[in-house]
Design a protein around this motif. Sequence first.
Motif, PDB file in Angstrom:
ATOM      1  N   PRO A  51       1.131  -1.350   0.363  1.00  0.00           N
ATOM      2  CA  PRO A  51      -0.470   0.059  -0.167  1.00  0.00           C
ATOM      3  C   PRO A  51       1.058   0.986  -0.060  1.00  0.00           C
ATOM      4  N   HIS A  52       2.375   1.151   0.426  1.00  0.00           N
ATOM      5  CA  HIS A  52       2.845   2.922   0.649  1.00  0.00           C
ATOM      6  C   HIS A  52       4.115   1.899  -0.071  1.00  0.00           C
ATOM      7  N   THR A  53       4.282   4.228  -0.625  1.00  0.00           N
ATOM      8  CA  THR A  53       5.787   3.583  -1.328  1.00  0.00           C
ATOM      9  C   THR A  53       6.430   5.002  -0.464  1.00  0.00           C
ATOM     10  N   PHE A  54       7.450   4.556  -0.774  1.00  0.00           N
ATOM     11  CA  PHE A  54       8.763   6.364  -0.316  1.00  0.00           C
ATOM     12  C   PHE A  54       9.894   5.230  -1.124  1.00  0.00           C
ATOM     13  N   THR A  55      10.905   7.343  -1.793  1.00  0.00           N
ATOM     14  CA  THR A  55      11.839   6.907  -1.874  1.00  0.00           C
ATOM     15  C   THR A  55      12.555   7.914  -1.373  1.00  0.00           C
ATOM     16  N   SER A  56      12.995   7.546   0.194  1.00  0.00           N
ATOM     17  CA  SER A  56      13.627   7.928   0.912  1.00  0.00           C
ATOM     18  C   SER A  56      13.288   6.798   2.032  1.00  0.00           C
ATOM     19  N   VAL A  57      15.028   6.406   3.077  1.00  0.00           N
ATOM     20  CA  VAL A  57      15.243   5.423   4.081  1.00  0.00           C
ATOM     21  C   VAL A  57      14.374   6.509   4.873  1.00  0.00           C
ATOM     22  N   GLU A  58      15.177   7.508   5.228  1.00  0.00           N
ATOM     23  CA  GLU A  58      15.147   8.322   6.084  1.00  0.00           C
ATOM     24  C   GLU A  58      13.328   8.022   6.539  1.00  0.00           C
ATOM     25  N   GLU A  59      12.378   8.720   5.579  1.00  0.00           N
ATOM     26  CA  GLU A  59      10.986   8.631   6.073  1.00  0.00           C
ATOM     27  C   GLU A  59      10.469   7.455   6.034  1.00  0.00           C
ATOM     28  N   MET A  60      10.594   5.963   5.695  1.00  0.00           N
ATOM     29  CA  MET A  60      10.345   4.817   6.190  1.00  0.00           C
ATOM     30  C   MET A  60      10.624   4.460   6.872  1.00  0.00           C
ATOM     31  N   ALA A  61      11.797   5.262   7.551  1.00  0.00           N
ATOM     32  CA  ALA A  61      12.435   4.372   9.157  1.00  0.00           C
ATOM     33  C   ALA A  61      11.008   5.285  10.062  1.00  0.00           C
ATOM     34  N   ALA A  62      10.913   6.675   9.429  1.00  0.00           N
ATOM     35  CA  ALA A  62       9.994   7.523  10.297  1.00  0.00           C
ATOM     36  C   ALA A  62       8.614   7.199  10.390  1.00  0.00           C
ATOM     37  N   CYS A  63       8.524   6.552   9.253  1.00  0.00           N
ATOM     38  CA  CYS A  63       7.033   6.157   9.443  1.00  0.00           C
ATOM     39  C   CYS A  63       6.267   5.078  10.591  1.00  0.00           C
ATOM     40  N   PRO A  64       5.349   5.360  11.236  1.00  0.00           N
ATOM     41  CA  PRO A  64       4.723   4.331  12.556  1.00  0.00           C
ATOM     42  C   PRO A  64       3.916   3.184  12.164  1.00  0.00           C
ATOM     43  N   LEU A  65       3.663   2.842  10.592  1.00  0.00           N
ATOM     44  CA  LEU A  65       2.988   1.489   9.757  1.00  0.00           C
ATOM     45  C   LEU A  65       4.074   0.471   9.894  1.00  0.00           C
ATOM     46  N   VAL A  66       4.969   0.986   9.963  1.00  0.00           N
ATOM     47  CA  VAL A  66       5.997  -0.116   9.627  1.00  0.00           C
ATOM     48  C   VAL A  66       6.951  -0.295  11.133  1.00  0.00           C
ATOM     49  N   ASP A  67       7.182  -1.453  10.755  1.00  0.00           N
ATOM     50  CA  ASP A  67       7.581  -1.902  12.615  1.00  0.00           C
ATOM     51  C   ASP A  67       9.406  -2.986  12.261  1.00  0.00           C
TER      52      ASP A  67
END
Length: 334
Positions: A51-67
Amino acid sequence: MEKIRFGVVGTGFITEHVLAGGREDARFEAVAVCSRTKERGKAFAAAHGIPHTFTSVEEMAACPLVDAVYIASPNVAHAWQSITCMRRGKHVLCEKAFASNVGEVRTMIATAYKYGVTLMEAMKPVLTPGFRAVRKALAATGVVRQYFSCYCQYSSRYDSLKEGRVLNAFNPELSNGATMDIGVYTIYPMVVLFGRPKQIYASGIKLYSGVDGQANVVFTYDGGLCATVVYGKIADSNLPTEIHGEDGSIMLDRINVIGKATLKRRNGEVEHIMPDTPHHEYYYEVAEFIDLILSGRQESSINSFENSLITMEILDEIRRQLGVSFPADGWLKR
């Protein structure tokens, strides 16, 4: 059932395999993908129902939906991407080779301890039922005298290199080459079975791009065990992996994907020890990683911090003897 929500970094074929294996575990859920380009990330997400896409590892790391995050980027990015994710409380499953050098591995492990997260190198062969059967049968070989492993596979990128074009597989800027890409498959199982070698003697071919194309490495251990590994990306081989003991020997058809495993005793008895493998080959590493997270453990007993450290120390020494260095070797100083 508690689920672990995964983000994946990288959209190559290995990530597709991990998704296929992971989805055989009901606790696995892929919720995000990170790619360098928005278009590729969206295409990959659409193809795999993410469902979700990112172009930045930093943004993915900050996402509360990712464990947790599975990292399958080029080797050069493994350390900083893992550290970035762990600093935001994410558990990390990182592809082999774990990093560019042992200094980076030490920093990754220290970060896992500091932030109380799980970290594991995604070295899949040693977590499969086939390798577990090898460990169980090892005692039947008696005193082990020799370990031999071969993994030589002609790279589809080698033709381009011979034409003067340096693609990723042979690029030192990405911490690549035969030792890092496929040699590690012959060495990590040796470390799991026998620990740290006493001496290392490496010879090989260094290509004009600055990485190694193939290598032969001999290891000696206290107690008389001698180990030899042969690997390369510039020629093919069908040689198996063998463990020779005074009472018998074990033979594996391949070390990276074990399909057949045989124990032959000195009295001539032959036993096929390969168990049934009902799951996708990548299921086992994902299941191990999820087990660790849900049980509150920071490291695997098989793909342990110690085994990853020893393996990277060996890779560093082989590169030193072959004269191969990476720009990333100065990463910790920048």
